[in-house]
Design a protein around this motif. Structure first.
Motif, PDB file in Angstrom:
ATOM      1  N   GLY A 136       0.792  -1.224   0.000  1.00 27.38           N
ATOM      2  CA  GLY A 136       0.000   0.000   0.000  1.00 27.38           C
ATOM      3  C   GLY A 136       0.819   1.266   0.000  1.00 27.38           C
ATOM      4  O   GLY A 136       0.271   2.372  -0.062  1.00 27.38           O
ATOM      5  N   THR A 137       2.146   1.161   0.065  1.00 28.97           N
ATOM      6  CA  THR A 137       3.024   2.329  -0.008  1.00 28.97           C
ATOM      7  C   THR A 137       2.935   2.962  -1.398  1.00 28.97           C
ATOM      8  O   THR A 137       2.937   2.265  -2.403  1.00 28.97           O
ATOM      9  CB  THR A 137       4.480   1.917   0.285  1.00 28.97           C
ATOM     10  N   ASN A 138       2.873   4.294  -1.423  1.00 34.24           N
ATOM     11  CA  ASN A 138       2.870   5.026  -2.685  1.00 34.24           C
ATOM     12  C   ASN A 138       4.258   5.612  -2.941  1.00 34.24           C
ATOM     13  O   ASN A 138       4.848   6.230  -2.046  1.00 34.24           O
ATOM     14  CB  ASN A 138       1.841   6.152  -2.666  1.00 34.24           C
ATOM     15  N   VAL A 139       4.761   5.419  -4.143  1.00 33.21           N
ATOM     16  CA  VAL A 139       6.064   5.959  -4.537  1.00 33.21           C
ATOM     17  C   VAL A 139       5.850   6.813  -5.781  1.00 33.21           C
ATOM     18  O   VAL A 139       5.267   6.350  -6.763  1.00 33.21           O
ATOM     19  CB  VAL A 139       7.083   4.841  -4.830  1.00 33.21           C
ATOM     20  N   LEU A 162      16.334   2.095  -5.184  1.00 28.77           N
ATOM     21  CA  LEU A 162      16.060   3.301  -5.966  1.00 28.77           C
ATOM     22  C   LEU A 162      17.336   3.886  -6.550  1.00 28.77           C
ATOM     23  O   LEU A 162      18.364   3.985  -5.877  1.00 28.77           O
ATOM     24  CB  LEU A 162      15.385   4.371  -5.105  1.00 28.77           C
ATOM     25  N   SER A 163      17.232   4.289  -7.808  1.00 28.18           N
ATOM     26  CA  SER A 163      18.246   5.112  -8.449  1.00 28.18           C
ATOM     27  C   SER A 163      17.513   6.302  -9.039  1.00 28.18           C
ATOM     28  O   SER A 163      16.609   6.131  -9.858  1.00 28.18           O
ATOM     29  CB  SER A 163      18.978   4.331  -9.547  1.00 28.18           C
ATOM     30  N   GLY A 164      17.891   7.524  -8.636  1.00 24.48           N
ATOM     31  CA  GLY A 164      17.198   8.717  -9.098  1.00 24.48           C
ATOM     32  C   GLY A 164      16.555   9.449  -7.942  1.00 24.48           C
ATOM     33  O   GLY A 164      17.135   9.539  -6.859  1.00 24.48           O
ATOM     34  N   GLU A 165      15.329   9.932  -8.132  1.00 23.22           N
ATOM     35  CA  GLU A 165      14.638  10.688  -7.083  1.00 23.22           C
ATOM     36  C   GLU A 165      13.214  10.190  -6.958  1.00 23.22           C
ATOM     37  O   GLU A 165      12.533   9.931  -7.946  1.00 23.22           O
ATOM     38  CB  GLU A 165      14.640  12.183  -7.398  1.00 23.22           C
ATOM     39  N   ALA A 166      12.759  10.063  -5.706  1.00 27.26           N
ATOM     40  CA  ALA A 166      11.392   9.600  -5.469  1.00 27.26           C
ATOM     41  C   ALA A 166      10.874  10.163  -4.159  1.00 27.26           C
ATOM     42  O   ALA A 166      11.632  10.456  -3.233  1.00 27.26           O
ATOM     43  CB  ALA A 166      11.327   8.074  -5.444  1.00 27.26           C
ATOM     44  N   TYR A 167       9.566  10.289  -4.118  1.00 33.50           N
ATOM     45  CA  TYR A 167       8.845  10.745  -2.933  1.00 33.50           C
ATOM     46  C   TYR A 167       8.062   9.546  -2.412  1.00 33.50           C
ATOM     47  O   TYR A 167       7.256   8.954  -3.130  1.00 33.50           O
ATOM     48  CB  TYR A 167       7.917  11.889  -3.333  1.00 33.50           C
ATOM     49  N   PHE A 168       8.318   9.160  -1.144  1.00 34.02           N
ATOM     50  CA  PHE A 168       7.725   7.954  -0.576  1.00 34.02           C
ATOM     51  C   PHE A 168       6.657   8.307   0.459  1.00 34.02           C
ATOM     52  O   PHE A 168       6.899   9.116   1.356  1.00 34.02           O
ATOM     53  CB  PHE A 168       8.795   7.107   0.116  1.00 34.02           C
ATOM     54  N   GLU A 169       5.495   7.677   0.335  1.00 34.14           N
ATOM     55  CA  GLU A 169       4.464   7.700   1.373  1.00 34.14           C
ATOM     56  C   GLU A 169       4.326   6.261   1.859  1.00 34.14           C
ATOM     57  O   GLU A 169       3.606   5.451   1.281  1.00 34.14           O
ATOM     58  CB  GLU A 169       3.138   8.219   0.817  1.00 34.14           C
ATOM     59  N   VAL A 170       5.034   5.938   2.940  1.00 39.46           N
ATOM     60  CA  VAL A 170       5.172   4.553   3.381  1.00 39.46           C
ATOM     61  C   VAL A 170       3.985   4.135   4.249  1.00 39.46           C
ATOM     62  O   VAL A 170       3.648   4.823   5.219  1.00 39.46           O
ATOM     63  CB  VAL A 170       6.491   4.354   4.155  1.00 39.46           C
ATOM     64  N   THR A 192       6.168   6.533   7.163  1.00 35.09           N
ATOM     65  CA  THR A 192       6.563   7.944   7.102  1.00 35.09           C
ATOM     66  C   THR A 192       6.484   8.450   5.672  1.00 35.09           C
ATOM     67  O   THR A 192       6.175   7.698   4.756  1.00 35.09           O
ATOM     68  CB  THR A 192       7.996   8.112   7.649  1.00 35.09           C
ATOM     69  N   THR A 193       6.805   9.736   5.495  1.00 29.83           N
ATOM     70  CA  THR A 193       6.844  10.366   4.173  1.00 29.83           C
ATOM     71  C   THR A 193       8.188  11.077   4.026  1.00 29.83           C
ATOM     72  O   THR A 193       8.554  11.873   4.893  1.00 29.83           O
ATOM     73  CB  THR A 193       5.694  11.379   4.015  1.00 29.83           C
ATOM     74  N   PHE A 194       8.892  10.781   2.948  1.00 22.98           N
ATOM     75  CA  PHE A 194      10.207  11.403   2.759  1.00 22.98           C
ATOM     76  C   PHE A 194      10.537  11.481   1.288  1.00 22.98           C
ATOM     77  O   PHE A 194       9.923  10.807   0.451  1.00 22.98           O
ATOM     78  CB  PHE A 194      11.304  10.632   3.511  1.00 22.98           C
ATOM     79  N   ASN A 195      11.527  12.310   0.976  1.00 22.09           N
ATOM     80  CA  ASN A 195      12.010  12.468  -0.402  1.00 22.09           C
ATOM     81  C   ASN A 195      13.464  12.006  -0.454  1.00 22.09           C
ATOM     82  O   ASN A 195      14.278  12.360   0.406  1.00 22.09           O
ATOM     83  CB  ASN A 195      11.915  13.930  -0.839  1.00 22.09           C
ATOM     84  N   LEU A 196      13.781  11.214  -1.464  1.00 25.19           N
ATOM     85  CA  LEU A 196      15.142  10.691  -1.628  1.00 25.19           C
ATOM     86  C   LEU A 196      15.675  11.117  -2.987  1.00 25.19           C
ATOM     87  O   LEU A 196      15.058  10.851  -4.018  1.00 25.19           O
ATOM     88  CB  LEU A 196      15.143   9.172  -1.512  1.00 25.19           C
ATOM     89  N   SER A 208      15.263  13.882   2.632  1.00 27.18           N
ATOM     90  CA  SER A 208      14.529  14.940   3.323  1.00 27.18           C
ATOM     91  C   SER A 208      13.266  14.345   3.923  1.00 27.18           C
ATOM     92  O   SER A 208      12.476  13.693   3.214  1.00 27.18           O
ATOM     93  CB  SER A 208      14.162  16.070   2.356  1.00 27.18           C
ATOM     94  N   LEU A 209      13.059  14.566   5.228  1.00 28.54           N
ATOM     95  CA  LEU A 209      11.927  13.958   5.916  1.00 28.54           C
ATOM     96  C   LEU A 209      10.757  14.922   6.010  1.00 28.54           C
ATOM     97  O   LEU A 209      10.897  16.047   6.499  1.00 28.54           O
ATOM     98  CB  LEU A 209      12.340  13.509   7.320  1.00 28.54           C
ATOM     99  N   ILE A 210       9.593  14.449   5.550  1.00 27.33           N
ATOM    100  CA  ILE A 210       8.380  15.256   5.615  1.00 27.33           C
ATOM    101  C   ILE A 210       7.607  14.959   6.891  1.00 27.33           C
ATOM    102  O   ILE A 210       7.178  15.866   7.608  1.00 27.33           O
ATOM    103  CB  ILE A 210       7.489  15.009   4.376  1.00 27.33           C
ATOM    104  N   SER A 211       7.413  13.662   7.212  1.00 29.87           N
ATOM    105  CA  SER A 211       6.707  13.281   8.433  1.00 29.87           C
ATOM    106  C   SER A 211       7.234  11.946   8.923  1.00 29.87           C
ATOM    107  O   SER A 211       7.819  11.171   8.165  1.00 29.87           O
ATOM    108  CB  SER A 211       5.193  13.186   8.178  1.00 29.87           C
TER     109      SER A 211
END
Length: 332
Positions: A136-139, A162-170, A192-196, A208-211
């Motif tokens: 159910g995680t959104n990437v 991951l290779s590149g950039e992604a925003y994770f809603e775990v 959590t939610t973060f950007n890699l 970068s950590l969002i929540s």
């Protein structure tokens, strides 16, 4: 309709050899009234829709159909029909048992293959892709990014690469840590939610950590570990091993998710890389490329207004042919 359903239930019990004497009489009676077309339809429905582990075997199907036909013969031949059924049962039931074992083994092998199968998702230049993982995680993949993940997570962890950039809603799952692996770092979260940011051609990795809360570990020669809180960012230099944890403005870190193009202290070569990723173009540079850095933010759907703005800060001319852009710096 009710009669057809009753016959289907009785035939299914017949196949499983669970008919009571009263049900045998009931099936025999109903078989006197059903026509060939309706009988074939009932049997075909059972054969295709029921969940008992029987392979679509033509021989077994015909043997069951033949026995059902014997139930439609006159009363004086019923004793012969019982003998026929005993013979069919002696052949069919062991076959069903073997098929059940075979079916179980096939399912077990399929499950093992599913656990080792991997999906690979690639976002090309100028493309953003949303991926929903098995838990159910959104990437959200930014352009020129590649995500690999299993078709089924293991019992102990949820692992992706991951290779590149992604925003994770775990998706939260305290029993299964979520881990993102790169060549130079590992990020572990529970929910959590973060950007890699992890483009191979750039020397910096940024988380970068969002929540929530994440644990970031470097895997290079210099070992570093950090627990990030919301509005914090870790920046790791994969070449030098430098490691820095700072506060950050998440509006900048997640600008690409809103469709914004952001430059912060970027030199022109880095700007070109961002433009190629964002707009899906190929840029060719000619002349002396300046080294001074630049800060700007754009919300343009087309690259041409961005190039025109950049010309106010850098002295160059350009021409565009399809997705190819040629930039020539003017030597002063």
């Amino acid at each position: 309709m009710q009669q057809s359903q009753n016959i289907q239930e009785l035939i299914l019990k017949l196949i499983h050899n669970t008919l009571t004497p009263a049900e045998i009489q009931q099936l025999t009676h109903q078989m006197q009234e059903i026509d060939d077309w309706s009988l074939d339809e009932c049997l075909q429905t059972i054969w295709e829709e029921e969940t008992f582990p029987v392979k679509r075997n033509k021989k077994n199907y015909q043997e069951i159909r033949a026995y059902l036909n014997t139930l439609r013969i006159p009363e004086r031949k019923k004793q012969l029909a019982l003998k026929v059924w005993r013979t069919v049962a002696a052949i069919l039931i062991p076959a069903l048992l073997l098929l059940s074992i075979h079916f179980y083994r096939q399912q077990h092998t399929l499950l093992q293959n599913l656990q080792t199968a991997y999906y690979h998702v690639h976002a090309d230049k100028g493309e953003n892709i949303t991926v929903r993982l098995p838990d159910g995680t959104n990437v959200y993949l930014n352009a020129l990014s590649h995500l690999s993940y299993p078709a089924s997570f293991s019992r102990s962890e949820r692992r992706v690469t991951l290779s590149g950039e992604a925003y994770f809603e775990v998706a939260p799952d305290p029993e299964k840590p979520f881990r993102v692996f790169t060549e130079d770092a590992t990020i572990e979260v529970l929910g959590t939610t973060f950007n890699l940011y992890n483009h191979p051609q750039d020397q910096w990795i940024e988380v970068s950590l969002i929540s929530g809360k994440v644990k970031v570990e470097s895997t290079g020669v210099k070992k570093h570990t950090a627990i990030l809180l919301p509005n914090q960012k870790v920046r790791y230099n994969r070449q030098t091993g430098d490691w820095d944890v700072t506060k950050t403005d998440l509006r900048f870190e997640t600008a690409w998710r809103r469709g914004d193009l952001l430059f912060r202290s970027k030199n022109f070569t880095e700007i070109v890389s961002e433009l190629e990723r964002f707009y899906g173009v190929n840029i060719h540079l000619e002349g002396n490329i300046p080294n001074n850095t630049f800060n700007a933010s754009y919300q343009e759907e087309n690259i041409l207004p961005v190039l025109e703005n950049l010309q106010l800060h850098y002295k160059f001319s350009y021409r565009k042919s399809g997705k190819e852009i040629y930039i020539h710096f003017i030597n002063l």
